[in-house]
Scaffold this active site. Structure first.
Site, PDB file in Angstrom:
ATOM      1  N   SER A   7       0.831  -1.198   0.000  1.00 60.63           N
ATOM      2  CA  SER A   7       0.000   0.000   0.000  1.00 60.63           C
ATOM      3  C   SER A   7       0.877   1.265   0.000  1.00 60.63           C
ATOM      4  CB  SER A   7      -0.959  -0.040   1.195  1.00 60.63           C
ATOM      5  OG  SER A   7      -1.999   0.896   1.050  1.00 60.63           O
TER       6      SER A   7
ATOM      7  N   ASP B  73      -9.666  -6.061  -4.433  1.00 55.17           N
ATOM      8  CA  ASP B  73      -9.267  -4.799  -3.810  1.00 55.17           C
ATOM      9  C   ASP B  73     -10.079  -3.662  -4.425  1.00 55.17           C
ATOM     10  OD1 ASP B  73      -7.864  -2.435  -2.995  1.00 55.17           O
ATOM     11  OD2 ASP B  73      -6.086  -3.666  -2.622  1.00 55.17           O
TER      12      ASP B  73
ATOM     13  N   HIS C   5      -7.588  -6.045  -0.121  1.00 51.36           N
ATOM     14  CA  HIS C   5      -6.461  -5.155   0.168  1.00 51.36           C
ATOM     15  C   HIS C   5      -5.684  -5.691   1.371  1.00 51.36           C
ATOM     16  CE1 HIS C   5      -4.305  -1.390  -0.259  1.00 51.36           C
ATOM     17  NE2 HIS C   5      -4.385  -1.197   1.047  1.00 51.36           N
TER      18      HIS C   5
END
Length: 306
Positions: free
Chosen positions: A147, A248, A276
């Site tokens: 991320s 995601d 995610h």
């Protein structure tokens, strides 16, 4: 070890500004409380791992537990922790409520590049220095980020590429990060962050290219000029693996980062049936580990041949 300077000396040099003394003293007193890594990995090449925003190194190690175990015969994973305080990221408190304090690599959307770069260098130096003190001797060869950590990893390898192109052999510089031979980017999105005047220039040129691609009234004199502008956009050529979860919510943004910023000749996409998060199921982990090992074999072979 860092090239040209020990982590201890690099830290001392980085901390010459008063702005960082208080933050650094606080960070150095925090204990990650990581269990000792398998001593069998001390000699292996190392991958530096950058956690997502609103988590920390301890949480990221827990999230990477299956991946770390599967890589233990090939690599040693070393976890860096960001310096900037943060609110916990989405869904973090559901599992890791008591694992604070939570950290972020980017202080704010308009963060000062100098401040952010110094903080990033401190985090990297500290992680490698502590791992050296545990007895690790393998070279730091790669990056793995999730991320926001993936965004920063991508920014680091772009900066390395720009620095090498501008200065060639930059071993004379007072501070050098390890040479990143490859990067694994899990759920990373753009835009990349500016780490120096070099990436400022690349960022401006990239924005110009996007404008020209999407606006027929660009005002350029000819199609030839338009082509010249687009060709100046900097595509990252450091070998990468891009890991995208098909469930995601930000999948389109992760794909966009890959298509906009990476040379497809040097990168590969792995998409898996997840959201995610870091892959945990043995099938997904095995696929990723295979890709990492194949990439490393290719990178190592090309360097030997060169």
């Amino acid at each position: 070890m860092l090239h040209g300077m020990s982590p201890e000396c690099a830290l001392s040099k980085l901390l010459s500004s008063l702005e960082f003394h208080t933050l650094y003293r606080y960070t150095m007193t925090q204990k990650h409380n990581f269990p000792s890594n398998n001593k069998d990995t001390l000699h292996l090449p190392r991958i530096l791992c950058l956690h997502g925003g609103g988590t920390n190194a301890r949480i990221f190690r827990a999230q990477c537990r299956a991946l770390e175990k599967a890589l233990r015969t090939s690599f040693r994973l070393c976890y860096a922790e960001a310096l900037f305080p943060s609110q916990p990221g989405p869904d973090v408190t559901a599992v890791y409520r008591d694992f604070g304090p939570f950290r972020a690599w980017i202080d704010s959307p308009d963060a000062n590049p100098v401040t952010m770069t110094e903080a990033l260098q401190i985090s990297i130096c500290k992680a490698i220095m502590e791992d050296d003190q545990r007895g690790a001797t393998g070279p730091v060869v790669g990056l793995l980020g999730f991320s926001q950590g993936a965004k920063v990893c991508a920014s680091l390898i772009l900066e390395q590429q720009l620095l090498g192109r501008t200065f060639g052999d930059h071993s004379h510089l007072p501070f050098r990060l390890p040479q990143w031979r490859f990067a694994v980017l899990l759920a990373g999105r753009g835009p990349l962050v500016t780490l120096s005047h070099l990436s400022v220039g690349a960022d401006i040129m990239q924005k110009m290219a996007h404008l020209c691609e999407n606006d027929d009234s660009s005002g350029l004199d000819s199609q030839e000029n338009l082509g010249n502008v687009i060709l100046t956009r900097e595509l990252i050529q450091v070998p990468t693996i891009h890991v995208h979860g098909r469930k995601d919510p930000a999948l389109d943004l992760h794909r966009k980062l890959y298509y906009d910023d990476f040379d497809p000749r040097y990168s590969k996409v792995m998409e898996w049936d997840g959201a995610h998060r870091v892959p945990l199921k043995s099938k997904d982990v095995a696929t990723l580990v295979k890709e990492i090992n194949v990439l490393w074999a290719s990178v190592s072979h090309s360097n030997v041949q060169g």
